[in-house]
Design a protein around this motif. Structure first.
Motif, PDB file in Angstrom:
ATOM      1  N   ALA A 107       0.833  -1.211   0.000  1.00  0.00           N
ATOM      2  CA  ALA A 107       0.000   0.000   0.000  1.00  0.00           C
ATOM      3  C   ALA A 107       0.865   1.258   0.000  1.00  0.00           C
ATOM      4  O   ALA A 107       0.555   2.251  -0.701  1.00  0.00           O
ATOM      5  CB  ALA A 107      -0.928  -0.017   1.218  1.00  0.00           C
ATOM      6  N   ALA A 108       1.950   1.229   0.760  1.00  0.00           N
ATOM      7  CA  ALA A 108       2.868   2.369   0.778  1.00  0.00           C
ATOM      8  C   ALA A 108       3.536   2.549  -0.580  1.00  0.00           C
ATOM      9  O   ALA A 108       3.732   3.684  -1.055  1.00  0.00           O
ATOM     10  CB  ALA A 108       3.909   2.175   1.875  1.00  0.00           C
ATOM     11  N   ASP A 109       3.931   1.427  -1.244  1.00  0.00           N
ATOM     12  CA  ASP A 109       4.517   1.519  -2.579  1.00  0.00           C
ATOM     13  C   ASP A 109       3.547   2.214  -3.541  1.00  0.00           C
ATOM     14  O   ASP A 109       3.936   3.103  -4.321  1.00  0.00           O
ATOM     15  CB  ASP A 109       4.861   0.118  -3.094  1.00  0.00           C
ATOM     16  CG  ASP A 109       6.090  -0.464  -2.410  1.00  0.00           C
ATOM     17  OD1 ASP A 109       6.879   0.326  -1.861  1.00  0.00           O
ATOM     18  OD2 ASP A 109       6.243  -1.702  -2.405  1.00  0.00           O
ATOM     19  N   ILE A 110       2.280   1.781  -3.499  1.00  0.00           N
ATOM     20  CA  ILE A 110       1.274   2.377  -4.397  1.00  0.00           C
ATOM     21  C   ILE A 110       1.114   3.872  -4.112  1.00  0.00           C
ATOM     22  O   ILE A 110       1.091   4.706  -5.037  1.00  0.00           O
ATOM     23  CB  ILE A 110      -0.073   1.638  -4.242  1.00  0.00           C
ATOM     24  CG1 ILE A 110       0.071   0.177  -4.710  1.00  0.00           C
ATOM     25  CG2 ILE A 110      -1.172   2.343  -5.017  1.00  0.00           C
ATOM     26  CD1 ILE A 110      -1.139  -0.683  -4.412  1.00  0.00           C
ATOM     27  N   CYS A 111       1.043   4.206  -2.832  1.00  0.00           N
ATOM     28  CA  CYS A 111       0.844   5.609  -2.455  1.00  0.00           C
ATOM     29  C   CYS A 111       2.023   6.475  -2.887  1.00  0.00           C
ATOM     30  O   CYS A 111       1.842   7.536  -3.525  1.00  0.00           O
ATOM     31  CB  CYS A 111       0.636   5.699  -0.948  1.00  0.00           C
ATOM     32  SG  CYS A 111       0.356   7.383  -0.352  1.00  0.00           S
ATOM     33  N   PHE A 112       3.241   6.048  -2.569  1.00  0.00           N
ATOM     34  CA  PHE A 112       4.423   6.846  -2.901  1.00  0.00           C
ATOM     35  C   PHE A 112       4.620   6.959  -4.413  1.00  0.00           C
ATOM     36  O   PHE A 112       4.944   8.034  -4.941  1.00  0.00           O
ATOM     37  CB  PHE A 112       5.668   6.250  -2.251  1.00  0.00           C
ATOM     38  CG  PHE A 112       5.813   6.571  -0.794  1.00  0.00           C
ATOM     39  CD1 PHE A 112       5.975   7.886  -0.364  1.00  0.00           C
ATOM     40  CD2 PHE A 112       5.768   5.573   0.160  1.00  0.00           C
ATOM     41  CE1 PHE A 112       6.101   8.191   0.981  1.00  0.00           C
ATOM     42  CE2 PHE A 112       5.892   5.863   1.506  1.00  0.00           C
ATOM     43  CZ  PHE A 112       6.056   7.175   1.931  1.00  0.00           C
ATOM     44  N   TYR A 150      -4.283  -6.239  -4.237  1.00  0.00           N
ATOM     45  CA  TYR A 150      -3.233  -5.252  -4.455  1.00  0.00           C
ATOM     46  C   TYR A 150      -3.374  -4.608  -5.850  1.00  0.00           C
ATOM     47  O   TYR A 150      -3.156  -3.398  -6.016  1.00  0.00           O
ATOM     48  CB  TYR A 150      -1.856  -5.901  -4.339  1.00  0.00           C
ATOM     49  CG  TYR A 150      -1.564  -6.498  -2.983  1.00  0.00           C
ATOM     50  CD1 TYR A 150      -2.099  -5.932  -1.828  1.00  0.00           C
ATOM     51  CD2 TYR A 150      -0.758  -7.631  -2.857  1.00  0.00           C
ATOM     52  CE1 TYR A 150      -1.835  -6.484  -0.585  1.00  0.00           C
ATOM     53  CE2 TYR A 150      -0.489  -8.178  -1.625  1.00  0.00           C
ATOM     54  CZ  TYR A 150      -1.032  -7.616  -0.485  1.00  0.00           C
ATOM     55  OH  TYR A 150      -0.773  -8.159   0.741  1.00  0.00           O
ATOM     56  N   ALA A 151      -3.741  -5.411  -6.860  1.00  0.00           N
ATOM     57  CA  ALA A 151      -3.928  -4.881  -8.206  1.00  0.00           C
ATOM     58  C   ALA A 151      -5.089  -3.882  -8.242  1.00  0.00           C
ATOM     59  O   ALA A 151      -5.026  -2.842  -8.927  1.00  0.00           O
ATOM     60  CB  ALA A 151      -4.176  -6.024  -9.186  1.00  0.00           C
ATOM     61  N   ALA A 152      -6.141  -4.180  -7.483  1.00  0.00           N
ATOM     62  CA  ALA A 152      -7.281  -3.257  -7.430  1.00  0.00           C
ATOM     63  C   ALA A 152      -6.888  -1.935  -6.777  1.00  0.00           C
ATOM     64  O   ALA A 152      -7.271  -0.851  -7.251  1.00  0.00           O
ATOM     65  CB  ALA A 152      -8.434  -3.913  -6.667  1.00  0.00           C
ATOM     66  N   LEU A 153      -6.097  -2.009  -5.706  1.00  0.00           N
ATOM     67  CA  LEU A 153      -5.630  -0.785  -5.054  1.00  0.00           C
ATOM     68  C   LEU A 153      -4.801   0.067  -6.016  1.00  0.00           C
ATOM     69  O   LEU A 153      -4.979   1.300  -6.107  1.00  0.00           O
ATOM     70  CB  LEU A 153      -4.791  -1.126  -3.815  1.00  0.00           C
ATOM     71  CG  LEU A 153      -5.536  -1.611  -2.570  1.00  0.00           C
ATOM     72  CD1 LEU A 153      -4.540  -1.889  -1.448  1.00  0.00           C
ATOM     73  CD2 LEU A 153      -6.558  -0.574  -2.123  1.00  0.00           C
ATOM     74  N   TYR A 186      -2.005  -4.279 -14.539  1.00  0.00           N
ATOM     75  CA  TYR A 186      -1.847  -4.614 -13.123  1.00  0.00           C
ATOM     76  C   TYR A 186      -2.563  -5.916 -12.784  1.00  0.00           C
ATOM     77  O   TYR A 186      -2.009  -6.796 -12.108  1.00  0.00           O
ATOM     78  CB  TYR A 186      -2.420  -3.489 -12.251  1.00  0.00           C
ATOM     79  CG  TYR A 186      -1.622  -2.198 -12.271  1.00  0.00           C
ATOM     80  CD1 TYR A 186      -0.300  -2.175 -12.695  1.00  0.00           C
ATOM     81  CD2 TYR A 186      -2.203  -0.987 -11.874  1.00  0.00           C
ATOM     82  CE1 TYR A 186       0.425  -0.991 -12.714  1.00  0.00           C
ATOM     83  CE2 TYR A 186      -1.487   0.193 -11.883  1.00  0.00           C
ATOM     84  CZ  TYR A 186      -0.175   0.185 -12.316  1.00  0.00           C
ATOM     85  OH  TYR A 186       0.548   1.346 -12.331  1.00  0.00           O
ATOM     86  N   PHE A 187      -3.804  -6.046 -13.245  1.00  0.00           N
ATOM     87  CA  PHE A 187      -4.556  -7.270 -12.968  1.00  0.00           C
ATOM     88  C   PHE A 187      -3.938  -8.490 -13.655  1.00  0.00           C
ATOM     89  O   PHE A 187      -3.900  -9.584 -13.082  1.00  0.00           O
ATOM     90  CB  PHE A 187      -6.019  -7.099 -13.391  1.00  0.00           C
ATOM     91  CG  PHE A 187      -6.848  -6.337 -12.401  1.00  0.00           C
ATOM     92  CD1 PHE A 187      -7.390  -6.978 -11.302  1.00  0.00           C
ATOM     93  CD2 PHE A 187      -7.078  -4.978 -12.559  1.00  0.00           C
ATOM     94  CE1 PHE A 187      -8.165  -6.278 -10.380  1.00  0.00           C
ATOM     95  CE2 PHE A 187      -7.850  -4.269 -11.643  1.00  0.00           C
ATOM     96  CZ  PHE A 187      -8.389  -4.921 -10.547  1.00  0.00           C
ATOM     97  N   ALA A 188      -3.464  -8.279 -14.880  1.00  0.00           N
ATOM     98  CA  ALA A 188      -2.833  -9.400 -15.594  1.00  0.00           C
ATOM     99  C   ALA A 188      -1.575  -9.869 -14.855  1.00  0.00           C
ATOM    100  O   ALA A 188      -1.324 -11.075 -14.691  1.00  0.00           O
ATOM    101  CB  ALA A 188      -2.503  -8.983 -17.022  1.00  0.00           C
TER     102      ALA A 188
END
Length: 546
Positions: A107-112, A150-153, A186-188
């Motif tokens: 989640a932090a990776d996605i946010c940053f 994680y892909a959805a996020l 991402y989903f793939a």
């Protein structure tokens, strides 16, 4: 050869309980080292990416896409990303709640990364592709758990970021197509990581099961090999003993734990046979000559495709095989004798009785007397042989009792000298203490009569020509009884046949005395052996102390 006992690597004890597949399952709430190690390397990747991004901005400035929209926000977000990555190492080291740590890190990776995308101009910066590696790594580390979440996020974050740019910065609406394609990738990626993780997990379980099966098989093989009556050696191409079992250790006197044990140091003759076998590709796998006084046979089996690579050597103790064959032969003979003993004794008794009546006739001459004596002596010999053979099947019927050995020997010597009509000084008893023994009294009588009669037959019949010595060994648990004479001793050519049935050098002997004496000793958990001495003959009985 995993079943053999190895010098270089410790193996499980043969009596250790076997492991089963259930032991390989992960304990609920606990994760093996491989999970945490993967998370550690994943965090190294995160920290490396953050440092490289900050370094690129510091070196090239606004000349590239990174941080083009808001350099200050880019630097602050990247710095915070580096601090977060360093803090993750501390959390990983304490191994606190694996799934929660992984979710927080993703989640932090996605946010940053989304913030860095915004500071660099959005979708066109290409930083959104970094999340593909993040999702793939997270899917593999978590073994396929929560990968689609994680892909959805990541997809929601990228779409929200671009929506914000469209609403506030007048970004192109057409770039929603790029954001959608990136979200689809991402989903793939997450689905592919999920599938790969499932296969990896299945492979790990299968490997763990095979490992347990192999370990069980190795332990079972070790139990079998260690209990084999034959010795087993593994010798390499240099003649160095790599592995061996307990029987081989006993036969060759191998020193467990010693390095570089060479076969020629323990068995030079066997080492010579091994070299001949190894150099003769078409030769036999069995040693042509018997080893160790012709009591040991060696069989060679190549350890690989070529004999030059070494061999597994099986040492076969022929004395054990000969003893088993002799036991079978004598058991059959004993059963036969038991069945016909009555039929043999009746004619013998009639012949002996008739000979006694003829000897009482007054008109008998010297020739007839001599012939009757021959008849009488041979009937007695046949009767004695039948009695000896009958005892073969009664050797194990021992009724052991505890008694003082020296006191018994004094009574025995007195009776022996009186019956054999010899002076008492011919036999001397040497004993430091009157040791108690656990032996069947009648069986010991039988053993001592046989040994002392043999000694009397060959000794000089002078003072102390026969010596009977008693000593205690192993703290009194073992009592040693020696019968020694001053005669010529047993010739070397006949020592190997001493305890064989029906072997005798005495005229009129049955050849069963020493054999039955040894069988009687074994029935009383004792041993009887011939000991080589410079002069005379020595027989030693080792029995249990009382």
């Amino acid at each position: 050869m995993p079943a053999l006992e190895s010098r270089a690597m410790p193996t499980a004890h043969p009596t250790q309980s076997l492991k089963w597949v259930a032991e390989s399952e992960v304990v609920p709430g606990a994760y093996p080292d491989s999970y945490w190690r993967s998370l550690f390397y994943f965090n190294i990747y995160r920290l490396t990416v953050a440092v490289l991004l900050l370094t690129s901005v510091a070196v090239w400035g606004n000349s590239q896409q990174f941080g083009a929209h808001d350099p200050r926000l880019f630097a602050i977000a990247d710095g915070a990303y580096i601090v977060f990555g360093a803090a993750c190492f501390a959390l990983i080291s304490i191994r606190w709640r694996f799934n929660l740590q992984l979710t927080l890190q993703v989640a932090a990776d996605i946010c940053f990364i989304v913030i860095l995308m915004y500071a660099s101009g959005g979708i066109s910066s290409g930083l959104g592709l970094l999340l593909l590696t993040t999702l793939a790594g997270a899917g593999l580390i978590s073994r396929g758990r929560l990968t689609l979440f994680y892909a959805a996020l990541a997809s929601i974050a990228v779409l929200l970021e671009h929506t914000y740019e469209v609403l506030t910065l007048d970004a192109s609406v057409a770039q929603f197509v790029q954001a959608g394609l990136l979200s689809g990738s991402y989903f793939a990626t997450a689905w592919l990581a999920h599938a790969l993780a499932k296969r990896v997990l299945a492979s790990e379980r299968l490997a763990a099961q095979r490992e347990i099966d192999l370990e069980n098989m190795a332990q079972v093989n070790q139990l079998v090999i260690q209990d084999m009556q034959d010795g087993v050696l593994v010798v390499d191409d240099l003649g160095v003993i790599r592995q061996f079992n307990a029987r081989a250790e006993h036969i060759l006197g191998l020193a467990r734990g010693r390095r570089e044990m060479r076969l020629k140091d323990y068995a030079p003759v066997l080492a010579t046979r091994f070299d001949e076998w190894r150099n003769d590709a078409a030769g036999l796998d069995v040693a042509s000559d018997l080893l160790f006084n012709r009591t040991l046979n060696a069989r060679f089996v190549p350890a690989g495709r070529s004999r030059r690579l070494g061999a597994v050597i099986f040492l076969e103790d022929l004395t054990r095989i000969q003893a088993e064959a002799r036991q079978m032969k004598l058991a059959a003979l004993g059963r036969l004798t038991a069945n016909i003993a009555h039929e043999i004794r009746n004619p013998l008794g009639a012949i002996s009785h008739a000979a006694e009546l003829l000897r009482e006739e007054p008109a008998i001459n010297a020739t007839a007397t001599r012939l009757l004596t021959i008849i009488h002596d041979n009937t007695r010999r046949l009767d004695r042989m039948v009695n000896d053979v009958m005892r073969l099947n009664r050797g194990d019927r021992a009724h052991r009792e505890s008694f003082k050995l020296v006191e018994y020997l004094k009574k025995f010597v007195s009776e022996f000298c009186e019956i054999e009509k010899i002076p008492g000084e011919v036999i001397k008893i040497d004993a430091g203490a009157d040791c108690p023994v656990l032996f069947d009294h009648n069986h010991l009588d039988q053993v001592m009569w046989n040994l002392c009669r043999n000694a009397l037959r060959y000794c000089r019949q002078q003072k102390a020509s026969i010596r009977i010595s008693v000593s205690a060994e192993r703290g009194g648990n073992i009592v040693k009884l020696d019968v020694v004479d001053d005669g010529p001793g047993v010739p070397a050519t006949e020592r190997g046949q001493l305890f064989e049935p029906f072997f005798t050098t005495a005229r009129g002997g049955t050849g069963l005395g020493l054999y039955i004496a040894r069988e009687v000793c074994e029935a009383n958990d004792a041993t009887l052996d011939y000991v080589e001495t410079p002069g005379g003959a020595q027989f030693t009985v080792l029995c249990r102390g009382g």
